[in-house]
Design a protein around this motif. Structure first.
Motif, PDB file in Angstrom:
ATOM      1  N   PRO A 187      47.191   5.005  27.700  1.00 48.66           N
ATOM      2  CA  PRO A 187      47.406   5.002  29.147  1.00 48.66           C
ATOM      3  C   PRO A 187      47.317   6.413  29.742  1.00 48.66           C
ATOM      4  O   PRO A 187      47.984   7.335  29.271  1.00 48.66           O
ATOM      5  N   VAL A 188      46.479   6.575  30.765  1.00 51.64           N
ATOM      6  CA  VAL A 188      46.337   7.879  31.433  1.00 51.64           C
ATOM      7  C   VAL A 188      46.183   7.689  32.938  1.00 51.64           C
ATOM      8  O   VAL A 188      45.735   6.636  33.398  1.00 51.64           O
ATOM      9  N   ALA A 189      46.557   8.713  33.686  1.00 53.35           N
ATOM     10  CA  ALA A 189      46.175   8.787  35.093  1.00 53.35           C
ATOM     11  C   ALA A 189      45.107   9.873  35.164  1.00 53.35           C
ATOM     12  O   ALA A 189      45.298  10.976  34.639  1.00 53.35           O
ATOM     13  N   VAL A 190      43.961   9.558  35.773  1.00 52.93           N
ATOM     14  CA  VAL A 190      42.863  10.516  35.921  1.00 52.93           C
ATOM     15  C   VAL A 190      42.923  11.087  37.334  1.00 52.93           C
ATOM     16  O   VAL A 190      42.858  10.326  38.308  1.00 52.93           O
ATOM     17  N   ALA A 191      43.081  12.398  37.446  1.00 51.90           N
ATOM     18  CA  ALA A 191      43.209  13.033  38.762  1.00 51.90           C
ATOM     19  C   ALA A 191      42.148  14.106  38.926  1.00 51.90           C
ATOM     20  O   ALA A 191      41.800  14.786  37.959  1.00 51.90           O
ATOM     21  N   ARG A 192      41.629  14.273  40.152  1.00 56.19           N
ATOM     22  CA  ARG A 192      40.790  15.448  40.400  1.00 56.19           C
ATOM     23  C   ARG A 192      41.721  16.579  40.814  1.00 56.19           C
ATOM     24  O   ARG A 192      42.221  16.610  41.932  1.00 56.19           O
ATOM     25  N   SER A 193      41.994  17.463  39.877  1.00 56.89           N
ATOM     26  CA  SER A 193      42.901  18.580  40.152  1.00 56.89           C
ATOM     27  C   SER A 193      42.799  19.586  39.019  1.00 56.89           C
ATOM     28  O   SER A 193      41.976  19.446  38.118  1.00 56.89           O
ATOM     29  N   GLY A 194      43.642  20.585  39.070  1.00 60.54           N
ATOM     30  CA  GLY A 194      43.657  21.602  38.017  1.00 60.54           C
ATOM     31  C   GLY A 194      43.746  22.996  38.606  1.00 60.54           C
ATOM     32  O   GLY A 194      43.277  23.239  39.710  1.00 60.54           O
ATOM     33  N   TRP A 195      44.337  23.880  37.808  1.00 64.33           N
ATOM     34  CA  TRP A 195      44.646  25.220  38.302  1.00 64.33           C
ATOM     35  C   TRP A 195      43.476  26.178  38.098  1.00 64.33           C
ATOM     36  O   TRP A 195      43.580  27.209  37.463  1.00 64.33           O
ATOM     37  N   SER A 196      42.324  25.787  38.669  1.00 66.53           N
ATOM     38  CA  SER A 196      41.173  26.685  38.725  1.00 66.53           C
ATOM     39  C   SER A 196      40.371  26.274  39.944  1.00 66.53           C
ATOM     40  O   SER A 196      40.587  25.203  40.502  1.00 66.53           O
ATOM     41  N   LYS A 197      39.436  27.125  40.351  1.00 72.54           N
ATOM     42  CA  LYS A 197      38.566  26.798  41.479  1.00 72.54           C
ATOM     43  C   LYS A 197      37.158  26.465  40.983  1.00 72.54           C
ATOM     44  O   LYS A 197      36.194  26.537  41.736  1.00 72.54           O
ATOM     45  N   GLN A 198      37.049  26.080  39.690  1.00 71.79           N
ATOM     46  CA  GLN A 198      35.738  25.764  39.127  1.00 71.79           C
ATOM     47  C   GLN A 198      35.486  24.254  39.102  1.00 71.79           C
ATOM     48  O   GLN A 198      34.489  23.802  38.554  1.00 71.79           O
ATOM     49  N   GLY A 199      36.394  23.492  39.675  1.00 69.39           N
ATOM     50  CA  GLY A 199      36.260  22.037  39.699  1.00 69.39           C
ATOM     51  C   GLY A 199      36.801  21.443  38.421  1.00 69.39           C
ATOM     52  O   GLY A 199      36.838  22.101  37.375  1.00 69.39           O
ATOM     53  N   GLY A 200      37.218  20.179  38.501  1.00 65.04           N
ATOM     54  CA  GLY A 200      37.675  19.534  37.278  1.00 65.04           C
ATOM     55  C   GLY A 200      38.706  18.455  37.502  1.00 65.04           C
ATOM     56  O   GLY A 200      38.977  18.056  38.639  1.00 65.04           O
ATOM     57  N   PHE A 201      39.239  18.012  36.375  1.00 65.44           N
ATOM     58  CA  PHE A 201      40.129  16.852  36.363  1.00 65.44           C
ATOM     59  C   PHE A 201      41.345  17.152  35.511  1.00 65.44           C
ATOM     60  O   PHE A 201      41.338  18.074  34.698  1.00 65.44           O
ATOM     61  N   GLU A 202      42.378  16.326  35.722  1.00 64.51           N
ATOM     62  CA  GLU A 202      43.511  16.342  34.818  1.00 64.51           C
ATOM     63  C   GLU A 202      43.752  14.915  34.359  1.00 64.51           C
ATOM     64  O   GLU A 202      43.698  13.978  35.157  1.00 64.51           O
ATOM     65  N   LEU A 203      44.004  14.779  33.049  1.00 63.57           N
ATOM     66  CA  LEU A 203      44.347  13.484  32.475  1.00 63.57           C
ATOM     67  C   LEU A 203      45.837  13.516  32.183  1.00 63.57           C
ATOM     68  O   LEU A 203      46.281  14.315  31.345  1.00 63.57           O
ATOM     69  N   TYR A 204      46.594  12.696  32.910  1.00 58.37           N
ATOM     70  CA  TYR A 204      48.031  12.637  32.667  1.00 58.37           C
ATOM     71  C   TYR A 204      48.273  11.582  31.586  1.00 58.37           C
ATOM     72  O   TYR A 204      48.253  10.387  31.858  1.00 58.37           O
ATOM     73  N   LEU A 205      48.476  12.064  30.355  1.00 59.00           N
ATOM     74  CA  LEU A 205      48.734  11.172  29.217  1.00 59.00           C
ATOM     75  C   LEU A 205      50.118  10.526  29.391  1.00 59.00           C
ATOM     76  O   LEU A 205      51.110  11.225  29.586  1.00 59.00           O
ATOM     77  N   MET A 206      50.172   9.192  29.302  1.00 63.81           N
ATOM     78  CA  MET A 206      51.447   8.500  29.531  1.00 63.81           C
ATOM     79  C   MET A 206      52.046   7.920  28.243  1.00 63.81           C
ATOM     80  O   MET A 206      52.854   7.006  28.298  1.00 63.81           O
ATOM     81  N   ASP A 207      51.637   8.453  27.098  1.00 63.96           N
ATOM     82  CA  ASP A 207      52.210   8.058  25.810  1.00 63.96           C
ATOM     83  C   ASP A 207      52.085   9.247  24.866  1.00 63.96           C
ATOM     84  O   ASP A 207      51.023   9.493  24.283  1.00 63.96           O
ATOM     85  N   GLY A 208      53.183  10.000  24.742  1.00 69.57           N
ATOM     86  CA  GLY A 208      53.170  11.260  23.989  1.00 69.57           C
ATOM     87  C   GLY A 208      52.793  11.112  22.528  1.00 69.57           C
ATOM     88  O   GLY A 208      52.433  12.089  21.881  1.00 69.57           O
ATOM     89  N   SER A 209      52.853   9.880  21.991  1.00 68.57           N
ATOM     90  CA  SER A 209      52.506   9.697  20.574  1.00 68.57           C
ATOM     91  C   SER A 209      50.991   9.715  20.378  1.00 68.57           C
ATOM     92  O   SER A 209      50.508   9.699  19.249  1.00 68.57           O
ATOM     93  N   ARG A 210      50.222   9.741  21.477  1.00 70.06           N
ATOM     94  CA  ARG A 210      48.769   9.637  21.338  1.00 70.06           C
ATOM     95  C   ARG A 210      48.012  10.871  21.814  1.00 70.06           C
ATOM     96  O   ARG A 210      46.830  10.815  22.155  1.00 70.06           O
ATOM     97  N   GLY A 211      48.720  12.009  21.819  1.00 66.00           N
ATOM     98  CA  GLY A 211      48.135  13.251  22.313  1.00 66.00           C
ATOM     99  C   GLY A 211      46.914  13.712  21.530  1.00 66.00           C
ATOM    100  O   GLY A 211      45.886  14.080  22.110  1.00 66.00           O
ATOM    101  N   ASP A 212      47.042  13.723  20.216  1.00 69.85           N
ATOM    102  CA  ASP A 212      45.934  14.229  19.396  1.00 69.85           C
ATOM    103  C   ASP A 212      44.710  13.317  19.513  1.00 69.85           C
ATOM    104  O   ASP A 212      43.569  13.792  19.512  1.00 69.85           O
ATOM    105  N   GLU A 213      44.982  12.020  19.645  1.00 66.41           N
ATOM    106  CA  GLU A 213      43.891  11.056  19.828  1.00 66.41           C
ATOM    107  C   GLU A 213      43.133  11.328  21.138  1.00 66.41           C
ATOM    108  O   GLU A 213      41.895  11.346  21.162  1.00 66.41           O
TER     109      GLU A 213
END
Ligand code: THG
Length: 367
Positions: A187-213
């Motif tokens: 489960p993730v939330a896909v957002a257009r955001s991020g701390w740069s001005k080069q464009g991009g996305f953030e994936l908010y992982l909603m299950d900490g057991s699956r980070g490496d995956e």
């Protein structure tokens, strides 16, 4: 050298093992967690962000969740930005202020539902603050830290990578808007955001057991575009004029001093924390403002990370709050928090290790 030891009070990110595998070279504490600070090749990491795509562990940007019938009311009480038009799946950059109008955090607010919000916070404890305000105001709302950990994918090729994983709908996402979805059951939330001005996305992982995956999945998908590891990039963020709360702000900084006036609506309700002070400050005129500064002298090899006095006519007029060698400008640049008496175009001097360094004030951003 010394090392930073993870403890239960200095937590690892769900992406920790992946960052170690990717060759992480250092960490910094942030929101009681370990944040990667580099992978050993600052030049390559910078140019990859500018020309390609970079993958960042930013799980340290913790979420403070407000949930319940009074969640929307609490979100507004905590943010001096009008939220009445904010709709589910929309995000907004906000300045949380205390009763003096001092910025205590600059999160992205994500509205998940009419009765559910996340503040994606910078490095200060907003969980305690939000809970205390909710209780003191007698609101019916639960405040917690959910199992949510952002990963950023930044750079001009980020959109192609994220679209290859989730589909072309991500190309239509507006800035700070997001959608909850899943990939391979993660489960993730896909957002257009991020701390740069080069464009991009953030994936908010909603299950900490699956980070490496999730990390591997993005790493694999990004290969055709040359993805590689990185982290919030000090050089790029200074060139782009992005604020770092707690570094560029101090215990007296209000939003008008650091270019955040567009995120303050003076006509929000009177019960918004800090709004009375902000109206007074707006009326009297803020004492300081934030400018860029270009400094002579040898190249700063790393973020110098300390305040330096800015002098003009033998008088201290402000502080350099961050500084770095700009690879694009080939000059030392930084942010200056200075008296309103100082303007862009003026020359000043910066006191560094007992030496005077000549410098010029300029408008922000540099790019
Ligand atoms: N991602 C997530 N949470 C975060 C950050 C993040 N929390 C803490 C910190 N970073 C929040 N700070 C910022 C500061 C600036 C911006 C984003 C996060 C930013 N500003 C643009 C600007 O100033 O030009 C655009 C602002 C706007 O148009 O509203 O992007 O990185 N999850």
């Amino acid at each position: 050298m010394f090392e930073i030891t993870p403890t239960t009070r200095l937590r690892k990110s769900p992406f920790f093992n992946s960052t170690v595998k990717a060759g992480v070279k250092g960490f910094q504490p942030y929101n009681n967690m370990l944040m990667p600070t580099g992978y050993g090749d600052p030049d390559a990491e910078y140019w990859r962000l500018l020309n390609g795509v970079s993958q960042w562990d930013v799980a340290v940007e913790r979420q403070v969740e407000l949930k319940g019938p009074d969640a929307a009311q609490l979100a507004q009480i905590l943010s001096p930005r009008d939220l009445t038009k904010c709709v589910p799946q929309q995000g907004k950059y906000v300045a949380l202020c205390d009763h003096r109008g001092t910025i205590i955090n600059d999160p992205i607010l994500l509205k998940l539902d009419e009765d559910r919000f996340w503040f994606s916070i910078a490095d200060s404890n907003i969980l305690f603050w939000a809970r205390a305000v909710a209780a003191e105001r007698g609101l019916n709302v639960e405040v917690c830290e959910p199992d949510v950990s952002p990963m950023a994918v930044q750079g001009p090729k980020a959109e192609d990578v994220i679209a290859s994983i989730f589909g072309d709908w991500v190309r239509e996402l507006k800035y700070f808007w997001f959608k909850e979805t899943e990939i391979n059951g993660i489960p993730v939330a896909v957002a257009r955001s991020g701390w740069s001005k080069q464009g991009g996305f953030e994936l908010y992982l909603m299950d900490g057991s699956r980070g490496d995956e999730l990390w591997s999945l993005v790493e694999e998908a990004g290969k055709p575009w040359g993805i590689g590891p990185g982290n919030p990039n000090t050089t790029e963020r200074i060139e782009s004029g992005l604020l770092s709360w707690g570094g560029d702000t101090d215990d007296f900084t209000n939003p008008f001093e650091v270019r955040m006036e567009k995120y303050v609506d003076l006509d929000v309700p009177d019960d918004v924390v800090g709004i009375q002070a902000l109206r007074r400050i707006a009326d009297e005129g803020p004492k300081r403002h934030q400018l860029g500064i270009v400094m002579e002298g040898e190249a700063l090899t790393a973020a110098h990370g300390q305040l330096h006095d800015i002098m003009q006519d033998g008088e201290k007029v402000g502080d350099v709050t961050c500084g770095i060698w700009s690879r694009r400008m080939e000059k030392n640049i930084g942010f200056a928090l200075v008296s309103r008496k100082c303007s862009a175009g003026e020359t000043v001097s910066v006191m560094k290790n007992g030496n005077n360094v000549a410098a010029t004030l300029v408008e922000l951003p540099f790019y």
